[in-house]
Motif scaffolding. Structure first.
Motif, PDB file in Angstrom:
ATOM      1  N   GLN A  21       6.526  -5.386   5.702  1.00  0.00           N
ATOM      2  CA  GLN A  21       5.984  -4.953   4.412  1.00  0.00           C
ATOM      3  C   GLN A  21       5.096  -6.039   3.805  1.00  0.00           C
ATOM      4  O   GLN A  21       4.041  -5.745   3.225  1.00  0.00           O
ATOM      5  CB  GLN A  21       7.121  -4.602   3.444  1.00  0.00           C
ATOM      6  N   LEU A  24       1.801  -5.994   5.579  1.00  0.00           N
ATOM      7  CA  LEU A  24       0.995  -4.867   5.106  1.00  0.00           C
ATOM      8  C   LEU A  24       0.372  -5.173   3.745  1.00  0.00           C
ATOM      9  O   LEU A  24      -0.784  -4.803   3.478  1.00  0.00           O
ATOM     10  CB  LEU A  24       1.845  -3.605   5.026  1.00  0.00           C
ATOM     11  N   TRP A 200      -6.690   0.093   7.245  1.00  0.00           N
ATOM     12  CA  TRP A 200      -5.450  -0.261   6.535  1.00  0.00           C
ATOM     13  C   TRP A 200      -4.741   0.996   6.025  1.00  0.00           C
ATOM     14  O   TRP A 200      -3.499   1.078   6.071  1.00  0.00           O
ATOM     15  CB  TRP A 200      -5.728  -1.196   5.363  1.00  0.00           C
ATOM     16  N   LEU A 203      -2.514   2.421   8.671  1.00  0.00           N
ATOM     17  CA  LEU A 203      -1.330   1.578   8.897  1.00  0.00           C
ATOM     18  C   LEU A 203      -0.305   1.759   7.776  1.00  0.00           C
ATOM     19  O   LEU A 203       0.909   1.830   8.021  1.00  0.00           O
ATOM     20  CB  LEU A 203      -1.738   0.115   9.004  1.00  0.00           C
ATOM     21  N   TRP A 204      -0.776   1.825   6.551  1.00  0.00           N
ATOM     22  CA  TRP A 204       0.113   1.944   5.392  1.00  0.00           C
ATOM     23  C   TRP A 204       0.853   3.275   5.385  1.00  0.00           C
ATOM     24  O   TRP A 204       2.039   3.339   5.069  1.00  0.00           O
ATOM     25  CB  TRP A 204      -0.701   1.766   4.120  1.00  0.00           C
ATOM     26  N   GLY A 208       4.418   1.857   5.750  1.00  0.00           N
ATOM     27  CA  GLY A 208       4.803   1.474   4.394  1.00  0.00           C
ATOM     28  C   GLY A 208       5.993   2.270   3.877  1.00  0.00           C
ATOM     29  O   GLY A 208       6.127   3.462   4.175  1.00  0.00           O
TER      30      GLY A 208
END
Length: 485
Positions: A21, A24, A200, A203-204, A208
Motif C-alpha cells: 500500500q 502504491l 497507476w 494498479l490501484w 489498493g
C-alpha cells in the motif's frame, strides 16, 4: 498460540501488504507530481525556441503571463483540500484517490490542444482544473497511511509513500527537458504524464484497499498486527467517528503543526517552481542542462529521505530520544539547514554555477527530513482524524502559498538580476526559521485527547447530572435513576 505466531501478531510479517500500500501511495504521488510539476520546464520550452524542438510552436508570453500559468494550479488546488477530508471519510481512499489521478491523465493528454486553441489563458484554466482534482490527493494519502501504518512501522511506511514526491520531482525536472528537445517536442511532456497516470490507475484498482480487514491479499497475522497495534476493535472501520471541531481548534499542538507545515509548503514550493527560472536567468543554463540540474536537488531529497529514515530507526530502536524530541531534532535540521543554504545561494552568480548547484542540492537534501520531522506528526497526534487534519493543514499551507509565484513575478522583474533573487531566497529562509521555531515551542507527537473514538460521547453519569441540574427538581432526577435500574 505458538511463540512464532505470537511474535507475528506482535510485530507482523517483515514485508507485507502494508508495504505494498505504501508503494502504491509512492507511485500515486510520483505520477501526479510529474503531471503537476513538469509545467516549470514546459513553460520554458514553450517560450524559448532555442531550448526545444523547432518543429513545434513557440509562444511570446510575458513574465507576468508565465507567473499566472505557474500559479494557476494552486488556485484550484486549495479549493478541494477541505472537501477532500470529508470525501475520504465517506467513500474511502481507494475511490477518492483514483479520481484525481484519472483526471490528471485526461487533462495532461488534452494540454497541447488547449494551448493551441486558447494560449496561456486556456493553459491556466486547464491547470486550475487539474489543481481542483489533485487537491484531493494528500488528505487521501494521510488517511490511507493512518489506516495501514502501525506505530512501529509509521516512519518507514510514511517515508516510502512521501518519497514519491521527491521521485516525481526528479522525473518531472529530469526528463521534461529531454522530451522537449526530442522528436516529441514539448507536447510529449504532457503525453508521457498522461500515460503514467493511467498505468497507476490500473494498479490501484487491482491492489489498493481502504484498510487491512477489507483487503483480499492481507494475511490474518498481518491484519491482526495492524489492527491490534492501533487498538482497534472489531467493526472499527464501519463506524463514523464525530469530528471534535472545538477541541481541535483550541489545541496548541494543532496550531503548531498548522504553522510548521504551512512554512514547509510555502518555502518548498518556491524552490520547486522557481529553480528552473533562477538557473535559466542568473546562471544562464540551457533548458537541457537546466532540467537535469534542476532535478539534482530533488534527487538529493529522494536519497536523503532514506538516510533520515535510517537515523530515525536507530534513534527509536535504541531509545536515545523520545518520539517528540526525535521529530523536532530532525525537523530543525530540515528547516534551518536549508534556510542558511538559501541565503548563501543568493550571493552567487554565473561564474559560480557549480557552487550554486551544490548549495541547492544540499538545501534540498537537508529538507528531506521534514516528512519524518513534522508531516507524520499528523498521524501521531490524530490517527482517527488524520485525513481531516491533513486537509486543514495542507489547505492552509496552500492558501498562504497561493500568491508566491505572483509575488516572485513582482519581485523578479529581470530574471537575470541576482539582487532580486536574493530577496526571494531571503524571504524563503525567514519562513523556514519562524515555522520551525513555533514547532519547537508548542509541537508534540502525543496522541491528542480529542482523537479518542469516544471523545464526543458523554458519560452516562455526566448526562444524569446534567439532566438533574437542568430540571432543578429532585424528583425528576430520581425518576431518571429509576429508569436506569
Amino acid at each position: 498460540m505458538g511463540m512464532g505466531e505470537r511474535e507475528a501478531v506482535l510485530n507482523g510479517p517483515v514485508i507485507g501488504i502494508r508495504h505494498l500500500q505504501a508503494v502504491l501511495l509512492f507511485l500515486a504521488i510520483c505520477v501526479n507530481y510529474i503531471a503537476r510539476l513538469n509545467v516549470s520546464i514546459a513553460v520554458v520550452a514553450m517560450t524559448d525556441a532555442e531550448t526545444t524542438n523547432s518543429d513545434f510552436p513557440v509562444y511570446d508570453w510575458t513574465e507576468a503571463e508565465r507567473s499566472y500559468i505557474l500559479s494557476s494550479f494552486s488556485w484550484g488546488y486549495i479549493l478541494t483540500q477541505f472537501p477532500a477530508g470529508f470525501l475520504v471519510r465517506m467513500f474511502g481512499a481507494k475511490a477518492v484517490l483514483f479520481i484525481p489521478t484519472l483526471a490528471s491523465a485526461v487533462l495532461s493528454a488534452l494540454t497541447p490542444y488547449f494551448i493551441s486553441w486558447g494560449g496561456w489563458v486556456a493553459f491556466s484554466v486547464l491547470r486550475i482544473v487539474m489543481g481542483l482534482f489533485q487537491g484531493l490527493i494528500f488528505p487521501c494519502i494521510h488517511e490511507h497511511l493512518a489506516k495501514w501504518s502501525p506505530p512501529k512501522d509509521r516512519n518507514r511506511l510514511g517515508v516510502i509513500a512521501y518519497s514519491g514526491a521527491d521521485c516525481g520531482s526528479v522525473l518531472a525536472m529530469g526528463i521534461s527537458g529531454l522530451i522537449a528537445d526530442s522528436s516529441m517536442g514539448w507536447p510529449g511532456i504532457s503525453y508521457v504524464s498522461a500515460g503514467l497516470c493511467l498505468i497507476w490507475c490500473v494498479l490501484w484498482l487491482v491492489f489498493g484497499s481502504n484498510n487491512a480487514p477489507s483487503s483480499w491479499m492481507v494475511g490474518e497475522s498481518e491484519r491482526d498486527y495492524i489492527e491490534r497495534s492501533m487498538k482497534r476493535e472489531d467493526g472499527f472501520h464501519v463506524q463514523k467517528i464525530p469530528i471534535p471541531w472545538r477541541a481541535m481548534w483550541t489545541s496548541a499542538p494543532f496550531y503548531a503543526l498548522l504553522i510548521v507545515r504551512s512554512a514547509q509548503g510555502c518555502a518548498f514550493s518556491t524552490m520547486q517552481l522557481q529553480t528552473p527560472a533562477y538557473m535559466h536567468g542568473v546562471l544562464e543554463m540551457d533548458i537541457k542542462s537546466n532540467a537535469l540540474f534542476s532535478a539534482l536537488p530533488f534527487l538529493a531529497m529522494w536519497c536523503m529521505s532514506y538516510v533520515y529514515l535510517a537515523i530515525a530507526d536507530v534513534i527509536m530502536s535504541r531509545k536515545w530520544l523520545s518520539l517528540t524530541t526525535m521529530r523536532k531534532s530532525i525537523n530543525t535540521v530540515a528547516y534551518w539547514g536549508p534556510a542558511a543554504a538559501l541565503i548563501g545561494i543568493g550571493f552567487l552568480d554565473k561564474s559560480q554555477t557549480e557552487l550554486a548547484i551544490a548549495l541547492m542540492t544540499i538545501n534540498a537534501g537537508l529538507n528531506a527530513g521534514s516528512s519524518i520531522g513534522s508531516l507524520l506528526t499528523i498521524i501521531d497526534m490524530s490517527p482517527n482524524h488524520s485525513g481531516i487534519v491533513m486537509a486543514i493543514v495542507n489547505g492552509f499551507g496552500n492558501i498562504i502559498n497561493l500568491p508566491n509565484p505572483l509575488l516572485v513575478g513582482v519581485i523578479v522583474t529581470e530574471p537575470s538580476s541576482r539582487s532580486q533573487w536574493q530577496i526571494v531566497f531571503g524571504m524563503t529562509a525567514f519562513v523556514f526559521i519562524v515555522g520551525n521555531l513555533v514547532y519547537l515551542i508548542w509541537g508534540t507527537t502525543d496522541q491528542q485527547p480529542w482523537d479518542a473514538v469516544d471523545f464526543l460521547k458523554p458519560l452516562p453519569d455526566a448526562e444524569l447530572n446534567q439532566d438533574a441540574v437542568s430540571d432543578k427538581k429532585p424528583e425528576a432526577g430520581h425518576k431518571v435513576l429509576e429508569k436506569t435500574m
